[in-house]
Design a protein around this motif. Structure first.
Motif, PDB file in Angstrom:
ATOM      1  N   ALA A 146       3.017  13.892   3.836  1.00 48.91           N
ATOM      2  CA  ALA A 146       3.878  12.712   3.877  1.00 48.91           C
ATOM      3  C   ALA A 146       3.320  11.659   2.934  1.00 48.91           C
ATOM      4  CB  ALA A 146       3.954  12.149   5.290  1.00 48.91           C
ATOM      5  N   VAL A 147       4.198  10.762   2.518  1.00 47.63           N
ATOM      6  CA  VAL A 147       3.806   9.581   1.765  1.00 47.63           C
ATOM      7  C   VAL A 147       4.212   8.384   2.618  1.00 47.63           C
ATOM      8  CG1 VAL A 147       4.211   8.216  -0.313  1.00 47.63           C
ATOM      9  CG2 VAL A 147       4.059  10.708  -0.463  1.00 47.63           C
ATOM     10  N   VAL A 148       3.253   7.483   2.840  1.00 46.71           N
ATOM     11  CA  VAL A 148       3.486   6.318   3.691  1.00 46.71           C
ATOM     12  C   VAL A 148       3.281   5.064   2.851  1.00 46.71           C
ATOM     13  CG1 VAL A 148       2.774   5.102   5.780  1.00 46.71           C
ATOM     14  CG2 VAL A 148       2.674   7.602   5.701  1.00 46.71           C
ATOM     15  N   ARG A 151       7.252  -7.096   7.980  1.00 46.11           N
ATOM     16  CA  ARG A 151       6.630  -5.928   7.353  1.00 46.11           C
ATOM     17  C   ARG A 151       7.313  -4.671   7.848  1.00 46.11           C
ATOM     18  NH1 ARG A 151       1.137  -7.041   5.556  1.00 46.11           N
ATOM     19  NH2 ARG A 151       0.711  -9.229   5.903  1.00 46.11           N
ATOM     20  N   LEU A 152       7.226  -3.624   7.032  1.00 46.68           N
ATOM     21  CA  LEU A 152       7.820  -2.347   7.388  1.00 46.68           C
ATOM     22  C   LEU A 152       6.957  -1.231   6.825  1.00 46.68           C
ATOM     23  CD1 LEU A 152      10.330  -0.730   8.507  1.00 46.68           C
ATOM     24  CD2 LEU A 152      11.212  -0.839   6.172  1.00 46.68           C
ATOM     25  N   ARG A 153       6.784  -0.186   7.617  1.00 46.50           N
ATOM     26  CA  ARG A 153       6.118   1.026   7.140  1.00 46.50           C
ATOM     27  C   ARG A 153       7.218   2.027   6.814  1.00 46.50           C
ATOM     28  NH1 ARG A 153       3.084   2.329  11.421  1.00 46.50           N
ATOM     29  NH2 ARG A 153       1.309   1.190  10.633  1.00 46.50           N
ATOM     30  N   LEU A 154       7.216   2.543   5.597  1.00 50.82           N
ATOM     31  CA  LEU A 154       8.207   3.517   5.143  1.00 50.82           C
ATOM     32  C   LEU A 154       7.520   4.867   4.979  1.00 50.82           C
ATOM     33  CD1 LEU A 154      11.028   4.235   4.019  1.00 50.82           C
ATOM     34  CD2 LEU A 154      10.223   3.434   1.782  1.00 50.82           C
ATOM     35  N   LYS A 155       8.048   5.883   5.669  1.00 50.56           N
ATOM     36  CA  LYS A 155       7.424   7.214   5.650  1.00 50.56           C
ATOM     37  C   LYS A 155       8.436   8.243   5.157  1.00 50.56           C
ATOM     38  CE  LYS A 155       4.949   8.335   9.257  1.00 50.56           C
ATOM     39  NZ  LYS A 155       4.550   8.835  10.593  1.00 50.56           N
ATOM     40  N   VAL A 156       7.960   9.139   4.282  1.00 47.04           N
ATOM     41  CA  VAL A 156       8.790  10.238   3.784  1.00 47.04           C
ATOM     42  C   VAL A 156       7.935  11.496   3.759  1.00 47.04           C
ATOM     43  CG1 VAL A 156       8.275   9.686   1.369  1.00 47.04           C
ATOM     44  CG2 VAL A 156      10.301  11.017   1.921  1.00 47.04           C
ATOM     45  N   PHE A 157       8.506  12.603   4.238  1.00 44.30           N
ATOM     46  CA  PHE A 157       7.809  13.885   4.230  1.00 44.30           C
ATOM     47  C   PHE A 157       8.280  14.706   3.033  1.00 44.30           C
ATOM     48  CE2 PHE A 157       7.209  12.693   8.617  1.00 44.30           C
ATOM     49  CZ  PHE A 157       5.928  13.155   8.897  1.00 44.30           C
ATOM     50  N   ALA A 158       7.328  15.353   2.347  1.00 43.22           N
ATOM     51  CA  ALA A 158       7.672  16.257   1.245  1.00 43.22           C
ATOM     52  C   ALA A 158       8.267  17.527   1.843  1.00 43.22           C
ATOM     53  CB  ALA A 158       6.433  16.579   0.424  1.00 43.22           C
ATOM     54  N   ASP A 166       0.843  -1.185   0.000  1.00 41.64           N
ATOM     55  CA  ASP A 166       0.000   0.000   0.000  1.00 41.64           C
ATOM     56  C   ASP A 166       0.882   1.240   0.000  1.00 41.64           C
ATOM     57  OD1 ASP A 166      -2.289   1.564   0.132  1.00 41.64           O
ATOM     58  OD2 ASP A 166      -2.468   1.431   2.302  1.00 41.64           O
ATOM     59  N   LEU A 167       0.362   2.311  -0.550  1.00 40.93           N
ATOM     60  CA  LEU A 167       1.025   3.613  -0.513  1.00 40.93           C
ATOM     61  C   LEU A 167      -0.082   4.653  -0.441  1.00 40.93           C
ATOM     62  CD1 LEU A 167       3.986   4.860  -2.587  1.00 40.93           C
ATOM     63  CD2 LEU A 167       1.908   6.209  -2.546  1.00 40.93           C
ATOM     64  N   CYS A 168       0.060   5.604   0.460  1.00 43.62           N
ATOM     65  CA  CYS A 168      -0.973   6.629   0.588  1.00 43.62           C
ATOM     66  C   CYS A 168      -0.358   7.961   0.980  1.00 43.62           C
ATOM     67  CB  CYS A 168      -2.024   6.216   1.619  1.00 43.62           C
ATOM     68  SG  CYS A 168      -1.370   6.049   3.282  1.00 43.62           S
TER      69      CYS A 168
END
Length: 198
Positions: free
Chosen positions: A79-81, A92-99, A59-61
């Motif tokens: 952010a994109v998660v 599993r891993l949640r990857l988060k990046v902020f614009a 998933d990506l949101c």
């Protein structure tokens, strides 16, 4: 923390090093936050490194943090998660990046890494206005092509001014002012003495 998550956290720390902004375990899930400049490189490493092997993007949101914690949060707004899965390693891993820029939120596209990100990125663009640099077909996916704005942003108006419908006589889509009048509805409750055969 489960043994699998401990191993994954140690591997991420050792392999990614300074590219890790934050690595947090909450509610039995590991969340890795990285800088926008490192996002594509980190995504490739997470997929290709033999000790990590996060082969699947589930998933990506997009996320709008403008009102998070009742507006008391400091930092970037968008952010994109992504949620990643390793079938071979069973983690599993949640990857988060902020614009970096709130006025023009932009992060790299991860479609070259996981092609399943294609429609997810289009949805995040459509709903939040996040631009995915390098996406080869970034266009709206849920709203009309002429739609103005991004409906999942916290500052998007709740009630619109224009509605779209198909006109059978004109055989085309037409735009017209909203015809819905605001009203308060009181539900009607029916009570039966022998409800359910009791």
């Amino acid at each position: 923390m489960s043994q699998n998550l401990e191993i994954l956290a140690q591997q991420i720390g050792a392999i990614l090093g300074e590219r890790v902004v934050e690595l947090k375990n909450a509610l039995g899930e590991l969340t890795l936050t990285v800088r926008a400049a490192d996002y594509l490189e980190v995504a490739t490493t997470l997929r290709d490194h033999p000790e990590l092997k996060l082969e699947q993007l589930i998933d990506l949101c997009g996320v709008d943090y403008s009102d998070y914690g009742n507006g008391g949060r400091e930092g970037p707004r968008f952010a994109v998660v992504s949620h990643l899965l390793s079938v071979s390693k069973n983690w599993r891993l949640r990857l988060k990046v902020f614009a970096a820029d709130d006025d023009f939120p932009c992060v790299a596209s991860v479609t070259p890494v996981w092609n399943s990100a294609n429609w997810f990125e289009r949805e995040a663009f459509d709903m939040y206005g996040v631009i995915f640099d390098g996406h080869n077909d970034l266009r709206r996916i849920l709203t009309d092509y002429g739609f103005i704005g991004h409906p999942m942003r916290k500052d998007f108006p709740v009630s619109g001014h224009v509605e779209m419908r198909y006109d059978a006589e004109q055989k085309r889509v037409v735009y017209q002012p909203v015809t819905i009048e605001p009203r308060e509805i009181t539900p009607r409750i029916i009570r039966e003495d022998k409800y359910g055969g009791l």
